[in-house]
Design a protein around this motif. Structure first.
Motif, short mmCIF file in Angstrom:
data_model
loop_
_atom_site.label_atom_id
_atom_site.label_comp_id
_atom_site.label_asym_id
_atom_site.label_seq_id
_atom_site.Cartn_x
_atom_site.Cartn_y
_atom_site.Cartn_z
N ARG A 1 0.84 -1.20 0.00
CA ARG A 1 0.00 0.00 0.00
C ARG A 1 0.87 1.25 0.00
O ARG A 1 1.83 1.33 0.73
CB ARG A 1 -0.88 0.00 1.23
CG ARG A 1 -1.78 -1.18 1.31
CD ARG A 1 -2.50 -1.20 2.66
NE ARG A 1 -3.44 -2.27 2.69
CZ ARG A 1 -3.29 -3.38 3.39
NH1 ARG A 1 -2.23 -3.54 4.13
NH2 ARG A 1 -4.20 -4.32 3.36
N ASP B 1 -0.64 4.50 0.41
CA ASP B 1 -1.32 5.28 1.44
C ASP B 1 -2.46 4.42 1.97
O ASP B 1 -2.44 3.21 1.87
CB ASP B 1 -1.89 6.58 0.83
CG ASP B 1 -0.79 7.49 0.32
OD1 ASP B 1 0.25 7.59 0.98
OD2 ASP B 1 -0.99 8.10 -0.75
N GLU B 2 -3.46 5.07 2.46
CA GLU B 2 -4.67 4.38 2.91
C GLU B 2 -5.39 3.80 1.70
O GLU B 2 -5.53 4.42 0.67
CB GLU B 2 -5.58 5.36 3.65
CG GLU B 2 -6.75 4.72 4.35
CD GLU B 2 -6.32 3.81 5.48
OE1 GLU B 2 -7.04 2.84 5.73
OE2 GLU B 2 -5.27 4.06 6.10
#
Length: 127
Positions: free
Chosen positions: A36, A38-39
């Motif tokens: 990932r 970021d979120e």
């Protein structure tokens, strides 16, 4: 959440599938290695499955008679399917020797559907 499985058949279908997964990875903040950025977005689990190491893997099955088109990083190796012998681009050679290959493809699709909580559909890419 409902899941979607991508199917890429032939060299053109695999190229189209690669383009789709590049866009989806960018849209859902996922690096090519499956980590990932970021979120995650809320719909990432619709297209990606998570391994025990928390790596996101595309829910995709790529199939071709030639292994050179099917070698991809970031995809699950058991879902990259190719025939054991080269067809050399000769249609009858691939057509008449593909009964076992078709069984492997349908078995891979069945296994992916069984892993889904609720399979919503398929995205089909072919030439």
């Amino acid at each position: 959440m409902a899941e979607i499985i991508s199917l890429g058949f032939g060299s053109t279908g695999i190229c189209q599938s690669d383009a789709l997964w590049g866009v989806l990875a960018n849209e859902h903040n996922i690096l090519p290695c499956g980590e990932r950025k970021d979120e995650l977005t809320s719909t990432a689990s619709k297209f990606y499955s998570t391994t025990h190491k928390e790596v996101l893997v595309p829910r995709a099955i790529l199939c071709d008679t030639e292994p050179i088109f099917v070698c991809h990083d970031g995809f699950s190796p058991e879902l990259l399917l190719y025939q054991d012998h080269m067809t050399g681009g000769i249609y009858p050679r691939g057509y008449y020797s593909s009964t076992c290959f078709v069984e492997r493809i349908t078995d891979a699709i069945r296994r992916q559907v069984e892993l889904c909580d609720r399979c919503e559909g398929f995205i089909l890419h072919s030439s």
